[in-house]
Design a protein around this motif. Structure first.
Motif, PDB file in Angstrom:
ATOM      1  N   MET B 346       0.849  -1.309  -0.256  1.00  0.00           N
ATOM      2  CA  MET B 346      -0.089   0.029  -0.129  1.00  0.00           C
ATOM      3  C   MET B 346       0.848   1.201   0.050  1.00  0.00           C
ATOM      4  SD  MET B 346      -1.122   0.399   4.123  1.00  0.00           S
ATOM      5  CE  MET B 346      -0.905   1.851   3.983  1.00  0.00           C
ATOM      6  N   SER B 347       0.369   2.283  -0.546  1.00  0.00           N
ATOM      7  CA  SER B 347       1.036   3.439  -0.507  1.00  0.00           C
ATOM      8  C   SER B 347       0.664   4.322   0.646  1.00  0.00           C
ATOM      9  CB  SER B 347       0.589   4.448  -1.826  1.00  0.00           C
ATOM     10  OG  SER B 347       1.073   5.814  -1.589  1.00  0.00           O
ATOM     11  N   LEU B 348       1.769   4.279   1.629  1.00  0.00           N
ATOM     12  CA  LEU B 348       1.643   5.068   2.741  1.00  0.00           C
ATOM     13  C   LEU B 348       1.485   6.613   2.490  1.00  0.00           C
ATOM     14  CD1 LEU B 348       2.159   4.783   5.949  1.00  0.00           C
ATOM     15  CD2 LEU B 348       4.464   5.359   5.687  1.00  0.00           C
ATOM     16  N   ALA B 349       2.039   7.027   1.637  1.00  0.00           N
ATOM     17  CA  ALA B 349       2.042   8.731   1.428  1.00  0.00           C
ATOM     18  C   ALA B 349       0.472   8.719   1.096  1.00  0.00           C
ATOM     19  CB  ALA B 349       2.872   8.969   0.159  1.00  0.00           C
ATOM     20  N   GLU B 350      -0.219   8.045   0.283  1.00  0.00           N
ATOM     21  CA  GLU B 350      -1.655   8.307   0.063  1.00  0.00           C
ATOM     22  C   GLU B 350      -2.755   8.049   1.420  1.00  0.00           C
ATOM     23  OE1 GLU B 350      -3.252   5.727  -3.020  1.00  0.00           O
ATOM     24  OE2 GLU B 350      -2.973   6.932  -4.637  1.00  0.00           O
ATOM     25  N   CYS B 351      -2.309   7.169   2.186  1.00  0.00           N
ATOM     26  CA  CYS B 351      -2.970   6.912   3.433  1.00  0.00           C
ATOM     27  C   CYS B 351      -2.712   8.202   4.364  1.00  0.00           C
ATOM     28  CB  CYS B 351      -2.314   5.744   3.902  1.00  0.00           C
ATOM     29  SG  CYS B 351      -3.270   5.064   5.236  1.00  0.00           S
ATOM     30  N   ILE B 352      -1.678   8.524   4.303  1.00  0.00           N
ATOM     31  CA  ILE B 352      -1.188   9.887   5.268  1.00  0.00           C
ATOM     32  C   ILE B 352      -2.040  10.983   4.849  1.00  0.00           C
ATOM     33  CG2 ILE B 352       0.442  11.595   5.705  1.00  0.00           C
ATOM     34  CD1 ILE B 352       2.437   9.397   5.914  1.00  0.00           C
ATOM     35  N   THR B 353      -2.210  11.048   3.472  1.00  0.00           N
ATOM     36  CA  THR B 353      -3.178  12.203   2.755  1.00  0.00           C
ATOM     37  C   THR B 353      -4.468  12.015   3.138  1.00  0.00           C
ATOM     38  OG1 THR B 353      -1.536  12.373   0.984  1.00  0.00           O
ATOM     39  CG2 THR B 353      -3.403  13.456   0.716  1.00  0.00           C
ATOM     40  N   ARG B 354      -4.927  10.893   3.220  1.00  0.00           N
ATOM     41  CA  ARG B 354      -6.629  10.664   3.387  1.00  0.00           C
ATOM     42  C   ARG B 354      -6.780  10.960   4.663  1.00  0.00           C
ATOM     43  NH1 ARG B 354      -6.105   6.013   0.486  1.00  0.00           N
ATOM     44  NH2 ARG B 354      -5.782   4.741   2.405  1.00  0.00           N
ATOM     45  N   ALA B 355      -5.760  10.543   5.818  1.00  0.00           N
ATOM     46  CA  ALA B 355      -5.978  10.574   7.052  1.00  0.00           C
ATOM     47  C   ALA B 355      -5.941  11.932   7.357  1.00  0.00           C
ATOM     48  CB  ALA B 355      -4.914   9.865   7.795  1.00  0.00           C
ATOM     49  N   LEU B 378       9.640   7.740  -0.866  1.00  0.00           N
ATOM     50  CA  LEU B 378       9.370   6.838   0.034  1.00  0.00           C
ATOM     51  C   LEU B 378       8.776   5.654  -0.426  1.00  0.00           C
ATOM     52  CD1 LEU B 378       8.901   6.878   3.127  1.00  0.00           C
ATOM     53  CD2 LEU B 378       6.527   7.666   2.875  1.00  0.00           C
ATOM     54  N   ALA B 379       9.311   4.490   0.369  1.00  0.00           N
ATOM     55  CA  ALA B 379       9.006   3.079  -0.191  1.00  0.00           C
ATOM     56  C   ALA B 379       7.265   2.832   0.208  1.00  0.00           C
ATOM     57  CB  ALA B 379       9.855   2.201   0.568  1.00  0.00           C
ATOM     58  N   ARG B 380       6.957   2.090  -0.459  1.00  0.00           N
ATOM     59  CA  ARG B 380       5.512   1.466  -0.267  1.00  0.00           C
ATOM     60  C   ARG B 380       5.609   0.560   1.044  1.00  0.00           C
ATOM     61  NH1 ARG B 380       1.652   2.050  -4.223  1.00  0.00           N
ATOM     62  NH2 ARG B 380       0.567   0.097  -3.761  1.00  0.00           N
ATOM     63  N   VAL B 381       4.644   0.232   1.589  1.00  0.00           N
ATOM     64  CA  VAL B 381       4.666  -0.349   2.813  1.00  0.00           C
ATOM     65  C   VAL B 381       3.879  -1.680   2.538  1.00  0.00           C
ATOM     66  CG1 VAL B 381       5.290   1.296   4.391  1.00  0.00           C
ATOM     67  CG2 VAL B 381       2.861   0.859   4.166  1.00  0.00           C
ATOM     68  N   ARG B 382       3.889  -2.685   3.536  1.00  0.00           N
ATOM     69  CA  ARG B 382       3.102  -4.000   3.667  1.00  0.00           C
ATOM     70  C   ARG B 382       2.120  -3.462   4.673  1.00  0.00           C
ATOM     71  NH1 ARG B 382       2.457  -7.433   0.717  1.00  0.00           N
ATOM     72  NH2 ARG B 382       1.381  -9.129   1.248  1.00  0.00           N
ATOM     73  N   GLY B 383       0.912  -3.380   4.551  1.00  0.00           N
ATOM     74  CA  GLY B 383      -0.104  -3.049   5.721  1.00  0.00           C
ATOM     75  C   GLY B 383      -1.651  -3.057   5.029  1.00  0.00           C
ATOM     76  N   ASP B 384      -2.708  -2.941   6.267  1.00  0.00           N
ATOM     77  CA  ASP B 384      -3.723  -2.991   5.780  1.00  0.00           C
ATOM     78  C   ASP B 384      -4.168  -1.514   5.869  1.00  0.00           C
ATOM     79  OD1 ASP B 384      -6.582  -2.826   6.518  1.00  0.00           O
ATOM     80  OD2 ASP B 384      -6.794  -4.817   7.287  1.00  0.00           O
ATOM     81  N   ALA B 385      -4.350  -1.004   4.882  1.00  0.00           N
ATOM     82  CA  ALA B 385      -4.770   0.421   4.624  1.00  0.00           C
ATOM     83  C   ALA B 385      -5.758   0.960   5.588  1.00  0.00           C
ATOM     84  CB  ALA B 385      -5.056   0.673   3.227  1.00  0.00           C
ATOM     85  N   ASN B 416      14.259   3.333   6.225  1.00  0.00           N
ATOM     86  CA  ASN B 416      15.556   3.112   6.848  1.00  0.00           C
ATOM     87  C   ASN B 416      15.536   1.553   7.049  1.00  0.00           C
ATOM     88  OD1 ASN B 416      18.012   3.293   7.664  1.00  0.00           O
ATOM     89  ND2 ASN B 416      17.453   3.726   9.634  1.00  0.00           N
ATOM     90  N   ASP B 417      16.326   0.906   6.300  1.00  0.00           N
ATOM     91  CA  ASP B 417      16.667  -0.682   6.495  1.00  0.00           C
ATOM     92  C   ASP B 417      15.524  -1.455   6.449  1.00  0.00           C
ATOM     93  OD1 ASP B 417      19.061  -1.305   6.866  1.00  0.00           O
ATOM     94  OD2 ASP B 417      19.462  -1.122   9.102  1.00  0.00           O
ATOM     95  N   GLY B 418      14.615  -1.101   5.485  1.00  0.00           N
ATOM     96  CA  GLY B 418      13.412  -2.168   5.344  1.00  0.00           C
ATOM     97  C   GLY B 418      12.467  -1.756   6.350  1.00  0.00           C
ATOM     98  N   THR B 419      12.158  -0.728   6.725  1.00  0.00           N
ATOM     99  CA  THR B 419      11.265  -0.143   7.907  1.00  0.00           C
ATOM    100  C   THR B 419      10.951   1.237   7.388  1.00  0.00           C
ATOM    101  OG1 THR B 419      12.288  -1.669   9.416  1.00  0.00           O
ATOM    102  CG2 THR B 419      10.808   0.327  10.108  1.00  0.00           C
ATOM    103  N   VAL B 420       9.655   1.469   7.449  1.00  0.00           N
ATOM    104  CA  VAL B 420       9.460   2.884   7.202  1.00  0.00           C
ATOM    105  C   VAL B 420       8.889   3.454   8.662  1.00  0.00           C
ATOM    106  CG1 VAL B 420       7.725   4.555   6.171  1.00  0.00           C
ATOM    107  CG2 VAL B 420       8.777   2.793   4.630  1.00  0.00           C
ATOM    108  N   THR B 421       9.451   4.766   8.909  1.00  0.00           N
ATOM    109  CA  THR B 421       9.093   5.147  10.328  1.00  0.00           C
ATOM    110  C   THR B 421       8.088   6.499  10.061  1.00  0.00           C
ATOM    111  OG1 THR B 421      11.008   4.594  11.324  1.00  0.00           O
ATOM    112  CG2 THR B 421       9.976   5.873  12.419  1.00  0.00           C
ATOM    113  N   VAL B 422       6.812   6.500  10.469  1.00  0.00           N
ATOM    114  CA  VAL B 422       6.084   7.626  10.407  1.00  0.00           C
ATOM    115  C   VAL B 422       6.144   8.327  11.692  1.00  0.00           C
ATOM    116  CG1 VAL B 422       3.768   8.419   9.652  1.00  0.00           C
ATOM    117  CG2 VAL B 422       4.622   6.251   8.996  1.00  0.00           C
ATOM    118  N   SER B 423       6.205   9.691  11.551  1.00  0.00           N
ATOM    119  CA  SER B 423       5.917  10.322  12.940  1.00  0.00           C
ATOM    120  C   SER B 423       4.856  11.458  12.670  1.00  0.00           C
ATOM    121  CB  SER B 423       7.420  11.352  13.086  1.00  0.00           C
ATOM    122  OG  SER B 423       7.561  11.835  11.948  1.00  0.00           O
ATOM    123  N   VAL B 424       4.199  11.612  13.986  1.00  0.00           N
ATOM    124  CA  VAL B 424       3.245  12.637  13.993  1.00  0.00           C
ATOM    125  C   VAL B 424       3.591  13.511  15.167  1.00  0.00           C
ATOM    126  CG1 VAL B 424       0.948  13.178  14.415  1.00  0.00           C
ATOM    127  CG2 VAL B 424       1.307  11.264  13.300  1.00  0.00           C
TER     128      VAL B 424
END
Lengths: 128, 514
Positions: B346-355, B378-385, B416-424
């Motif tokens: 899933m696209s994390l960027a799109e998800c962030i925008t929606r949120a 930004l890499a795509r992530v594996r997740g439940d959107a 970083n290193d196969g992980t995407v870190t999101v910050s709020v």
């Protein structure tokens, strides 16, 4: 998909009224009310609605059991059943779909979009 | 202890003074001989020389013997002192009645005194032994065997692993609860131990999610629940605590387990109770929401602007109430591992925008700007959107709640290193250190939230934690009082997949919003 005749199965009289007003306001012309699963089974074949909107938590026979009975009878198996229930957990949805329902709508619902929600389920737009 | 005797000293003294006396007698006899033997009646030169040599030699011999005797007795005394130093209480032979003998007598008296003092001390210590015993129980036993048997007898299960997670010590309790022989537990990795009981777990999926954090959290203690052998089986709650050296390096990890008997039953009843309560609340709310919605929608005739406004207030508060009920159910479902996650790229960027869009109205009301700062690659992530969006909305809602008018909230992400870190990040009052630790527990609020009477049942962050952990990620907060808080969570990146198209679009839309 246009549906004009709905059988509403709901034991709570207030919610029955709200559903009836909501559907009528949105253009459903024929609304038949039943207060229990048993009553629904008794009249479903005669009423022959476009869709049955069914509560789950009802005394004596719950919605799942009623749905299974409807699906088992040749005279009613063709009628799509949609649950409208406060049982919102994932496994409860699964139970509903396993009972043969076409969809699963959650209470509280928005009365102004109930018609569209039912329509979406009937088109096959989703089980939720 | 030597028996004192006087005979030796007498003999030597007699010998020395006897020889001196003999020498004097002999020399005086020789002197008389010399006086009477001369040819002219005077003494001859030869006898004079013999007399001088003989008397001198005898005096020298007597002196040497005396010195030897004294030094021998002094050495004897020195050996006595040496013995005291090595912990003995020697009594020395007293010979004669001279100064050295008196010294030896004094020495012996001192030794006696020391010995009796030592005995008195020993008696005192023994009299107070119960107290000493108590002290020794609260201080760690130094003896390895003693420590081992203490741990063995513990009613709690206990596992000690080295820094790599390999079991180095395990007690009987653990092997008993798990029903595994000790040999199956020694020297295996903790993860291998869990693997051995995997087929008996009621919630293997959830345990797998937790295990990573449980082992990885080198800096914080963790806990994990193992429910074994169906609904009637034992339940183990494992607590993991890192053991660090003075330099902060992880040395080992101690895992204690507490067997829970009826807690599972209590858990089940709690779930059932809350589920029923939630249903009972939903039913009347359905009527209220339905009735208000119909009036608002014009089903009961036209309404005035004031009526509309009042209905909107009522409706939004009903939605708030429904939201709380939904969250309670959600936490229960997540806690019991009953929630299903549809993981996909899933696209994390799109998800962030929606949120960000979803909280736009709240941000507007609070006069807080939401800024999105995302890297272009930004890499795509594996997740439940749907779930990731839920986490973001929860974190953003919190950040907005704790922001003052005119402040901003910043959403960022980095890979970083196969992980995407999101910050709020917010620039509100921050959270105290004590509150941070409990923040991700359900029904927990920061004190800030309580004093400001902000809305929410304290379930949002608990949900976030469960969702992030179900993705194999981590969630944490860094906060400074008076400066603000930043919530971070990680998600596994889709290996090698960057989503530049959606990102560009996201960046544009986010830019527009900010």
């Amino acid at each position: 998909v246009i549906f004009t005749k709905v059988l509403v199965v709901e034991d709570d009289p207030d919610i029955r009224k709200v559903i009836r007003m909501s559907l009528r306001f949105q253009g459903v012309t024929e609304i038949v009310l039943a207060e229990s699963g048993e009553e629904c089974i008794a009249i479903a074949a005669d009423v022959n609605p476009d869709v049955i909107l069914m509560d789950v938590m009802m005394p004596s026979m719950d919605g799942y059991a009623a749905c299974r009975r409807l699906k088992a009878a040749s005279s009613t198996s063709h009628i799509p059943v949609i649950f409208l229930t406060a049982k919102a957990q994932q496994f409860e949805r699964q139970l509903g779909l396993q009972a043969g329902a076409a969809g699963y709508l959650i209470k509280p619902f928005d009365p102004m979009t109930l018609y569209d929600e039912i329509r979406r389920v009937l088109i096959g737009g989703g089980a939720e | 202890v030597k028996t004192p005797s006087r005979s030796g000293a007498y003999r030597e003294a007699v010998l020395v003074f006897g020889l001196t006396a003999v020498a004097l007698v002999v020399s005086s006899l020789l002197f008389q001989l010399w006086l009477s033997s001369g040819p002219s009646g005077g003494p001859g030169p030869v006898w004079g020389t013999v007399f001088a040599m003989l008397s001198g030699g005898l005096i020298l011999l007597a002196g040497a013997l005396y010195v030897r005797l004294v030094s021998k007795r002094v050495r004897h005394l020195l050996r006595g002192f040496e013995a005291i130093r090595s912990g003995e209480y020697p009594l020395l032979l007293v010979e004669g009645d001279d100064d050295i003998s008196r010294l030896v007598v004094g020495f012996n008296q001192m030794v006696e005194e020391l010995r009796s003092r030592h005995e008195r001390l020993t008696e005192l210590v023994e009299a107070r032994e119960p107290g000493l015993d108590r002290i020794s129980r609260t201080t760690p036993p130094r003896d390895g065997a003693q420590l081992g048997s203490l741990l063995e007898k513990s009613s709690e299960g206990l596992i000690v692993t080295d820094r790599d997670g390999r079991i180095v010590l395990v007690n009987e309790q653990v092997s008993e609860i798990l029903g595994l022989p000790r040999s199956a537990l020694a020297q295996v990795e903790l993860s291998a131990l869990v693997e051995q009981v995997r087929h008996r777990l009621l919630n293997p999926w959830r345990v797998e999610q937790q295990l990573g954090d449980f082992l990885r959290g080198a800096h914080e203690p963790g806990d994990m629940v193992l429910e074994l052998d169906g609904p009637e089986g034992p339940t183990l709650r494992l607590y993991s605590a890192p053991v660090r050296g003075s330099d902060g390096q992880l040395l080992a990890r101690i895992v204690t387990s507490i067997e829970r008997g009826n807690e599972r039953e209590v858990d089940r009843l709690k779930t059932e109770f809350l589920s029923t309560i939630s249903h009972e609340l939903r039913t009347p709310l359905t009527s209220v929401k339905g009735a208000l919605g119909l009036i608002h929608g014009g089903a009961a005739g036209t309404i005035t602007a004031d009526t509309r406004e009042l209905l909107e207030i009522a409706s939004s508060n009903i939605d708030r109430l429904i939201n709380v009920i939904n969250n309670i159910l959600d936490v229960l479902t997540l806690e019991r591992g009953q929630a299903t996650f549809r993981l996909s790229s899933m696209s994390l960027a799109e998800c962030i925008t929606r949120a960000v869009e979803l909280v736009g109205e709240q941000a507007g009301r609070a006069s807080v700007t939401v800024e999105t700062r995302l890297p272009t690659d930004l890499a795509r992530v594996r997740g439940d959107a749907r779930r990731v969006e839920q986490v973001l909305v929860n974190l953003l809602t919190n950040a907005l709640k704790f922001s003052a008018q005119g402040q901003k909230v910043v959403v960022g992400a980095s890979a970083n290193d196969g992980t995407v870190t999101v910050s709020v990040q917010d620039f509100g009052k921050g959270i105290s250190k004590e509150a941070v630790g409990r923040l991700f527990q359900k029904f927990e609020h920061s004190e800030e939230a309580l004093t400001r009477r902000t809305q929410g049942a304290g379930l949002g962050l608990a949900i976030c934690r469960h969702v992030v952990e179900a993705h194999g990620g981590r969630i944490w907060v860094e906060s400074t009082e008076g400066v603000g808080s930043t919530f971070f969570f990680t998600l596994p990146a889709e290996p090698g997949v960057v989503d530049p198209i959606s990102l560009r679009r996201t960046a544009e839309r986010a830019g527009g919003l900010a």
